[in-house]
Design a protein around this motif. Structure first.
Motif, PDB file in Angstrom:
ATOM      1  N   ALA A 219     -15.751  -0.432  -6.703  1.00 49.74           N
ATOM      2  CA  ALA A 219     -16.450  -0.855  -5.492  1.00 49.74           C
ATOM      3  C   ALA A 219     -15.539  -1.000  -4.286  1.00 49.74           C
ATOM      4  CB  ALA A 219     -17.168  -2.177  -5.747  1.00 49.74           C
ATOM      5  N   SER A 220     -14.252  -0.819  -4.463  1.00 51.72           N
ATOM      6  CA  SER A 220     -13.339  -0.979  -3.334  1.00 51.72           C
ATOM      7  C   SER A 220     -12.428   0.248  -3.241  1.00 51.72           C
ATOM      8  CB  SER A 220     -12.492  -2.242  -3.501  1.00 51.72           C
ATOM      9  OG  SER A 220     -11.465  -2.029  -4.452  1.00 51.72           O
ATOM     10  N   LEU A 221     -11.669   0.299  -2.159  1.00 49.69           N
ATOM     11  CA  LEU A 221     -10.720   1.397  -1.980  1.00 49.69           C
ATOM     12  C   LEU A 221      -9.401   1.119  -2.684  1.00 49.69           C
ATOM     13  CD1 LEU A 221     -11.370   2.249   1.782  1.00 49.69           C
ATOM     14  CD2 LEU A 221     -12.259   3.396  -0.263  1.00 49.69           C
ATOM     15  N   GLY A 222      -9.313  -0.060  -3.317  1.00 46.23           N
ATOM     16  CA  GLY A 222      -8.134  -0.336  -4.118  1.00 46.23           C
ATOM     17  C   GLY A 222      -7.093  -1.205  -3.460  1.00 46.23           C
ATOM     18  N   VAL A 223      -7.222  -1.402  -2.147  1.00 43.34           N
ATOM     19  CA  VAL A 223      -6.245  -2.223  -1.433  1.00 43.34           C
ATOM     20  C   VAL A 223      -6.511  -3.708  -1.695  1.00 43.34           C
ATOM     21  CG1 VAL A 223      -5.335  -2.829   0.838  1.00 43.34           C
ATOM     22  CG2 VAL A 223      -5.934  -0.449   0.299  1.00 43.34           C
ATOM     23  N   THR A 224      -7.773  -4.048  -1.768  1.00 45.54           N
ATOM     24  CA  THR A 224      -8.172  -5.395  -2.145  1.00 45.54           C
ATOM     25  C   THR A 224      -9.144  -5.285  -3.311  1.00 45.54           C
ATOM     26  OG1 THR A 224     -10.027  -5.402  -0.602  1.00 45.54           O
ATOM     27  CG2 THR A 224      -7.919  -6.247   0.212  1.00 45.54           C
ATOM     28  N   CYS A 225      -9.445  -6.405  -3.942  1.00 45.94           N
ATOM     29  CA  CYS A 225     -10.391  -6.374  -5.058  1.00 45.94           C
ATOM     30  C   CYS A 225     -11.046  -7.726  -5.226  1.00 45.94           C
ATOM     31  CB  CYS A 225      -9.689  -5.955  -6.358  1.00 45.94           C
ATOM     32  SG  CYS A 225      -8.288  -6.985  -6.819  1.00 45.94           S
ATOM     33  N   GLY A 226     -12.214  -7.691  -5.806  1.00 45.47           N
ATOM     34  CA  GLY A 226     -12.938  -8.912  -6.096  1.00 45.47           C
ATOM     35  C   GLY A 226     -13.060  -9.102  -7.595  1.00 45.47           C
ATOM     36  N   ARG A 227     -13.721 -10.170  -7.992  1.00 44.16           N
ATOM     37  CA  ARG A 227     -13.824 -10.509  -9.409  1.00 44.16           C
ATOM     38  C   ARG A 227     -15.267 -10.530  -9.907  1.00 44.16           C
ATOM     39  NH1 ARG A 227     -12.942 -15.322  -9.125  1.00 44.16           N
ATOM     40  NH2 ARG A 227     -12.145 -15.692  -7.041  1.00 44.16           N
ATOM     41  N   ARG A 228     -16.129  -9.908  -9.190  1.00 48.80           N
ATOM     42  CA  ARG A 228     -17.533  -9.889  -9.598  1.00 48.80           C
ATOM     43  C   ARG A 228     -17.789  -8.729 -10.539  1.00 48.80           C
ATOM     44  NH1 ARG A 228     -19.100 -10.194  -3.380  1.00 48.80           N
ATOM     45  NH2 ARG A 228     -17.269  -8.815  -3.465  1.00 48.80           N
TER      46      ARG A 228
END
Length: 127
Positions: free
Chosen positions: A101-110
């Protein structure tokens, strides 16, 4: 096929440390953030933390900050989870997954941010 395989679990005494590994294959590992989750008996699967694609940023659940450390070695297509001062409450099956769900620079925990779940590795902490 995309695969992520967690390993390194086992029966450990409280207070000890443990390092779990997650070996990835079938995709460009350094192009994705990856994360760790755990599921205790009778409970929902919850996010522990995640690490950016180049390993320079990690995001942890408040409940594990200070005892859990996520790292990765892109040359080995492997992510690690080090758990210090293990507690009986850490008993769970630990899973790793790829953040899609992200471009890989940041990430979430859902949970919905992740795909390609491996089979998990059981960690049992004895008191």
């Amino acid at each position: 096929d995309v695969q992520l395989q967690a390993s390194g679990g086992g029966l450990v005494q409280a207070g000890k440390s443990l390092r779990l590994s997650c070996v990835a294959s079938g995709f460009t590992f350094d192009g994705y953030a990856v994360g760790w989750f755990r599921q205790a008996p009778g409970k929902e699967r919850n996010g522990i933390g995640c690490i950016s694609k180049n390993g320079d940023s990690a995001n942890y659940a408040e409940s594990v900050k200070g005892r859990f450390t996520i790292s990765r070695d892109n040359s080995k297509n492997t992510m690690y989870l080090r758990i210090d001062n293990l507690e009986p409450a850490d008993t769970a099956v630990y899973y790793c997954a790829r953040n899609t769900a992200s471009l890989g620079v940041t990430c979430g925990r859902r949970l919905w941010e992740y795909a390609d779940w491996g089979q998990g590795t059981q960690v049992t902490v004895s008191s």
